[in-house]
Design an enzyme around this catalytic site. Structure first.
Site, PDB file in Angstrom:
ATOM      1  N   ASN A  84       0.835  -1.189   0.000  1.00 56.76           N
ATOM      2  CA  ASN A  84       0.000   0.000   0.000  1.00 56.76           C
ATOM      3  C   ASN A  84       0.883   1.257   0.000  1.00 56.76           C
ATOM      4  O   ASN A  84       2.107   1.169  -0.028  1.00 56.76           O
ATOM      5  CB  ASN A  84      -0.912  -0.045   1.234  1.00 56.76           C
ATOM      6  CG  ASN A  84      -2.243   0.628   1.003  1.00 56.76           C
ATOM      7  OD1 ASN A  84      -2.308   1.723   0.455  1.00 56.76           O
ATOM      8  ND2 ASN A  84      -3.306  -0.025   1.439  1.00 56.76           N
ATOM      9  N   HIS A 114      23.220   1.775  12.777  1.00 56.91           N
ATOM     10  CA  HIS A 114      24.385   2.629  13.003  1.00 56.91           C
ATOM     11  C   HIS A 114      24.993   2.318  14.362  1.00 56.91           C
ATOM     12  O   HIS A 114      24.298   1.866  15.274  1.00 56.91           O
ATOM     13  CB  HIS A 114      23.975   4.105  12.921  1.00 56.91           C
ATOM     14  CG  HIS A 114      23.377   4.445  11.600  1.00 56.91           C
ATOM     15  ND1 HIS A 114      24.130   4.701  10.489  1.00 56.91           N
ATOM     16  CD2 HIS A 114      22.089   4.532  11.202  1.00 56.91           C
ATOM     17  CE1 HIS A 114      23.331   4.945   9.463  1.00 56.91           C
ATOM     18  NE2 HIS A 114      22.079   4.843   9.874  1.00 56.91           N
ATOM     19  N   LYS A 179       5.506  -8.736  19.717  1.00 59.84           N
ATOM     20  CA  LYS A 179       5.549 -10.037  20.383  1.00 59.84           C
ATOM     21  C   LYS A 179       4.393 -10.895  19.901  1.00 59.84           C
ATOM     22  O   LYS A 179       3.314 -10.389  19.587  1.00 59.84           O
ATOM     23  CB  LYS A 179       5.458  -9.860  21.898  1.00 59.84           C
ATOM     24  CG  LYS A 179       6.665  -9.157  22.478  1.00 59.84           C
ATOM     25  CD  LYS A 179       6.572  -9.049  23.980  1.00 59.84           C
ATOM     26  CE  LYS A 179       7.830  -8.349  24.450  1.00 59.84           C
ATOM     27  NZ  LYS A 179       7.838  -7.988  25.814  1.00 59.84           N
TER      28      LYS A 179
END
Length: 187
Positions: A84, A114, A179
């Site tokens: 989408n 990073h 989770k």
């Protein structure tokens, strides 16, 4: 080893050390810009630009503009794929998407990360890990998928989730961090 080879292996590398990498990113961003300016009815033009962006053929994929990526060629998309609006892929490493995957609006997949060290960040050091989305996955709107994650076959990732760890097959998962909340039972 070149910075490109280090990048694809997920090793620390200098982001802007090799000018051809910056040129490749600019080329791909130009193609994404063209893609995002096409009329929604221009299916042929969309298909042609997606082949140029990904630098490979595909079967029956739809990506609604706007769409952004860095390299394009690091992304593999299976058949019957739908994404989408506002799909963003930071494909410094590989992104592998299986067949029959649906992605909601405002989803980001990133393979880049990073260092924690401010000095290394200032030096434009980066590292990453590939992302794999297996067949039949549905990713709802507003999801962020972080480097190194695999989402197992047929799983559903709920809206607004931040996926920081791999998710097994055939489950529903959501939240920050994402989770597992239930197993999917075939009816």
């Amino acid at each position: 080893m070149t910075e490109r080879e280090k990048r694809l292996l997920g090793l620390p590398h200098y982001l802007f050390k090799e000018p051809e990498i910056s040129e490749e990113i600019t080329r791909t961003k130009d193609l994404c810009y063209e893609y995002n300016k096409l009329r929604p009815s221009d299916k042929e033009g969309q298909e042609e630009l997606l082949v140029r962006i990904f630098q490979k053929e595909f079967k029956n994929i739809k990506i609604w503009a706007p769409f952004q990526c860095f390299h394009g060629k690091n992304i593999t998309v299976g058949k019957n794929f739908f994404a989408n609006h506002n799909f963003i892929v930071i494909d410094m490493c590989e992104v592998i998407i299986g067949d029959d995957v649906m992605i909601g609006p405002n989803v980001t997949i990133t393979t880049a990360s990073h260092p924690k060290s401010p000095r290394e960040r200032k030096e434009n050091i980066e590292f990453g890990a590939k992302v794999v989305i297996e067949d039949g996955v549905w990713i709802a709107s507003g999801v962020t998928i972080c480097p190194g994650v695999t989402i197992g076959r047929n799983s559903i990732i709920g809206a607004g989730s931040v996926v920081t760890k791999s998710i097994p097959a055939n489950v529903v998962a959501y939240g920050i961090p994402c989770k597992v909340t239930e197993k999917i039972k075939e009816k």
